[in-house]
Design an enzyme around this catalytic site. Structure first.
Site, mmCIF file in Angstrom:
data_model
loop_
_atom_site.group_PDB
_atom_site.id
_atom_site.type_symbol
_atom_site.label_atom_id
_atom_site.label_comp_id
_atom_site.label_asym_id
_atom_site.label_seq_id
_atom_site.Cartn_x
_atom_site.Cartn_y
_atom_site.Cartn_z
ATOM 1 N N GLU A 54 0.784 -1.307 0.102
ATOM 2 C CA GLU A 54 -0.105 -0.001 -0.094
ATOM 3 C C GLU A 54 0.886 1.140 0.041
ATOM 4 O O GLU A 54 2.139 1.228 0.233
ATOM 5 C CB GLU A 54 -1.112 -0.053 1.082
ATOM 6 C CG GLU A 54 -1.925 -1.386 1.248
ATOM 7 C CD GLU A 54 -3.052 -1.095 2.159
ATOM 8 O OE1 GLU A 54 -2.624 -0.306 3.159
ATOM 9 O OE2 GLU A 54 -3.912 -1.962 2.402
ATOM 10 N N HIS A 79 -8.441 10.274 3.860
ATOM 11 C CA HIS A 79 -8.203 9.208 3.012
ATOM 12 C C HIS A 79 -8.442 9.686 1.467
ATOM 13 O O HIS A 79 -9.173 10.429 1.292
ATOM 14 C CB HIS A 79 -8.898 8.165 3.137
ATOM 15 C CG HIS A 79 -8.570 6.811 2.606
ATOM 16 N ND1 HIS A 79 -8.608 6.642 1.136
ATOM 17 C CD2 HIS A 79 -8.019 5.666 3.199
ATOM 18 C CE1 HIS A 79 -8.143 5.500 1.091
ATOM 19 N NE2 HIS A 79 -7.750 4.973 2.127
ATOM 20 N N ARG A 92 -0.350 8.884 2.143
ATOM 21 C CA ARG A 92 -1.866 9.388 2.266
ATOM 22 C C ARG A 92 -1.867 10.960 2.113
ATOM 23 O O ARG A 92 -2.494 11.529 1.290
ATOM 24 C CB ARG A 92 -2.510 8.942 3.300
ATOM 25 C CG ARG A 92 -2.935 7.430 3.296
ATOM 26 C CD ARG A 92 -3.858 6.994 4.325
ATOM 27 N NE ARG A 92 -4.186 5.512 3.894
ATOM 28 C CZ ARG A 92 -4.768 4.902 5.111
ATOM 29 N NH1 ARG A 92 -5.029 5.430 6.317
ATOM 30 N NH2 ARG A 92 -5.127 3.650 4.718
ATOM 31 N N HIS A 99 -10.460 10.620 7.816
ATOM 32 C CA HIS A 99 -10.429 9.118 8.028
ATOM 33 C C HIS A 99 -9.737 8.662 9.350
ATOM 34 O O HIS A 99 -10.376 8.015 9.983
ATOM 35 C CB HIS A 99 -9.249 8.556 6.868
ATOM 36 C CG HIS A 99 -9.166 7.314 6.897
ATOM 37 N ND1 HIS A 99 -10.140 6.178 6.820
ATOM 38 C CD2 HIS A 99 -8.027 6.660 7.030
ATOM 39 C CE1 HIS A 99 -9.763 4.988 7.088
ATOM 40 N NE2 HIS A 99 -8.590 5.203 7.080
ATOM 41 N N ARG A 124 -0.242 9.002 9.397
ATOM 42 C CA ARG A 124 -0.215 7.771 9.634
ATOM 43 C C ARG A 124 0.064 7.072 8.309
ATOM 44 O O ARG A 124 -0.567 7.189 7.410
ATOM 45 C CB ARG A 124 -1.417 7.055 10.270
ATOM 46 C CG ARG A 124 -1.431 5.569 10.520
ATOM 47 C CD ARG A 124 -2.834 5.010 11.015
ATOM 48 N NE ARG A 124 -4.018 5.369 10.454
ATOM 49 C CZ ARG A 124 -4.418 4.414 9.305
ATOM 50 N NH1 ARG A 124 -3.986 3.576 9.159
ATOM 51 N NH2 ARG A 124 -5.500 4.813 8.881
#
Length: 527
Positions: free
Chosen positions: A126, A239, A286, A345, A380
């Site tokens: 990811e 997000h 992100r 998010h 994060r």
């Protein structure tokens, strides 16, 4: 009933060794671990069992267990530090990431079933990760599987559903219980020498979010009123790819980062790739991807972009949950790009704790999204949240157990919070407009003034405790965002577009005499 010890009236009382507030991965893991140590546990949740952010998590768990030869804990820590934009606590990251494999083994022992290949767990990559270290369950239903397993494992735990925590009980600065109210208005007092907050985040500050309705910042607000410190409140992670529809509002499903990990790309309405300043492109962290999308939308006057996953073979089998969400909106991901936009998010900030979940208030612990351990820093890394919840749910029990042995039990009264809140609908409009993906001084000042005006408009009216909590947390987010005059991680200031080495530190807030204060400055928003 007559109040005792200066507290408010209550209809019933109970005693426990530890109260766990919240029933997601961190809360249930802590409760099960504490029960296994012989402690009397009581779990308090304000909705029903399973209604958690954990259950909505499509993405997986980032974990290093030796099955990927080129990967190791040091590499995972390095990716986490890079994503956190200089604010990650390296020692904490090494501890939590290093404990990840054992935490996953415990989840499996409690019944969680992860997707397997021929000889080991399946893994994917990811955004922000340099290796394929993400494990999943049910393709894109990892959180739901973890929640299912924990619900089953915890079926013998005493759980109070539909109970809202009104306040933490304290005596001489030490937490020793919680005051609660049920859906019928009955109030109770639970005496316990240890309280573990596992209440999740504050996504309901925004009009559009991936968070469940219960994510109203309760834990942060409760901890602030009890004297705890909070930090990194300005870092609300958006997000990059939440499913967009013309009526998008409230809780919306996200399109997992794993879709981009499998080859999907971000494009505009004409199929042209969305420009990214990062060489990793659509697989950057992100904050970078969300900022690129927000910049594109601002420049073009559009309210969404597209995620083109039409080249992914077997999409429906790999992502059954996402496929179902899309088909419900009349979208076939195999043939049609998916409309997406950034949405609130994950809150990277929260109650300041050490690597065992201890706060600066004796008797009070915090784990999961409500806590600021230092793992996430300014942004994060994808799939580190379920990892942190599983690990910290185990780790917190050791200091809880030690505290219970050494601290004398005491009973205390409590007082309801008396803040005047804004309504959550008004707060959501203010925060979404002025404290979103991109911010500036004028908008932040406007947000602070609008919140103050909204409070005055509700003066003397009946309001919910959720609105009180959201209002307090909104003011903390605004205060921290005003103070951080730079762009770092998921905090983007249009008027300060670059990082400033003078801000390479966390901004810590406490409540004192009606204001938020830091160690070296007065925050500009009253509490």
């Amino acid at each position: 009933m007559n109040p005792r010890n200066g507290g408010s009236a209550r209809d019933w009382e109970r005693h426990a060794d530890v109260v766990v507030v919240g029933g997601g991965i961190s809360g249930y893991t802590a409760a099960l671990t504490a029960q296994a140590r012989g402690l009397r546990v009581l779990v308090v949740i304000k909705s029903v069992v399973g209604d958690t952010a954990t259950s909505l998590a499509q993405g997986g768990v980032a974990v290093v267990d030796g099955s990927v030869p080129a990967d190791n804990v040091a590499a995972h820590v390095a990716d986490t530090v890079t994503a956190g934009d200089e604010l990650v606590d390296g020692d904490t990251a090494r501890v939590i990431i290093g404990d990840g494999a054992a935490a996953i083994a415990t989840l499996q022992a409690r019944g969680a079933v992860f997707d397997r290949g021929l000889s080991s767990l399946k893994r994917t990559r990811e955004g922000g990760h340099t290796h394929s270290r993400i494990i999943h369950a049910g393709g894109d239903a990892t959180g739901a599987e973890i929640q299912r397993a924990l619900n089953t494992a915890a079926r013998e735990l005493p759980v109070l559903e539909h109970h809202t925590v009104l306040a933490l009980c304290t005596t001489d600065g030490t937490v020793n219980g919680v005051a609660v109210v049920d859906a019928d208005g009955n109030r109770g007092l639970i005496h316990a020498p240890a309280v573990v907050l596992a209440t999740g985040g504050a996504g309901q500050l925004y009009s559009v979010t991936t968070n469940p309705a219960g994510s109203t910042g309760d834990g942060v607000a409760l901890a602030l009123r009890a004297g705890a410190s909070i930090a990194d409140m300005e870092f609300m992670q958006f997000h990059p790819t939440m499913l967009f529809t013309p009526r998008s509002s409230g809780t919306r499903p996200l399109i997992s980062e794993a879709v981009r990990g499998e080859g999907a790309v971000l494009v505009d309405a004409y199929g042209k790739r969305i420009a990214s300043p990062d060489p990793r492109g659509d697989l950057a962290s992100r904050d970078i991807v969300a900022r690129a999308i927000a910049t594109h939308m601002h420049r073009t006057g559009t309210d969404h972009v597209y995620l083109d996953a039409t080249t992914i073979d077997g999409f429906a089998a790999r992502f059954p949950t996402i496929t179902a969400y899309c088909r419900a909106e009349g979208i076939n991901p195999r043939t049609t790009p998916i409309p997406v936009a950034p949405g609130a998010h994950y809150h990277c900030g929260g109650v300041v704790t050490d690597a065992f979940g201890r706060t600066n208030v004796p008797g009070l612990f915090a784990i999961g999204e409500v806590a600021r351990t230092g793992l996430h820093g300014a942004n994060r890394l994808a799939s580190n949240s379920l990892l942190e919840g599983a690990v910290m749910g185990e780790r917190v029990v050791q200091p809880v157990f030690e505290d219970i042995l050494i601290r004398p039990r005491s009973e205390a009264g409590w007082q309801c919070p008396r803040e005047t809140p804004a309504s959550h609908q008004v707060l959501q409009r203010i925060m979404s407009t002025h404290v979103g993906v991109v911010r500036d001084s004028e908008g932040l000042d406007r947000a602070a003034n609008l919140v103050a005006q909204a409070e005055m408009q509700t003066l003397g009216r009946q309001s919910s405790f959720a609105d009180q909590n959201l209002t307090l947390v909104a003011k903390a987010v605004i205060a921290a965002a005003q103070l951080r005059r730079e762009t770092r991680g998921c905090h983007t200031r249009l008027d300060h577009p670059y990082r400033d080495s003078g801000f390479a530190r966390s901004i810590t807030l406490t409540m004192r005499d009606g204001s938020f204060t830091t160690d070296d400055m007065e925050a500009p928003v009253r509490a």
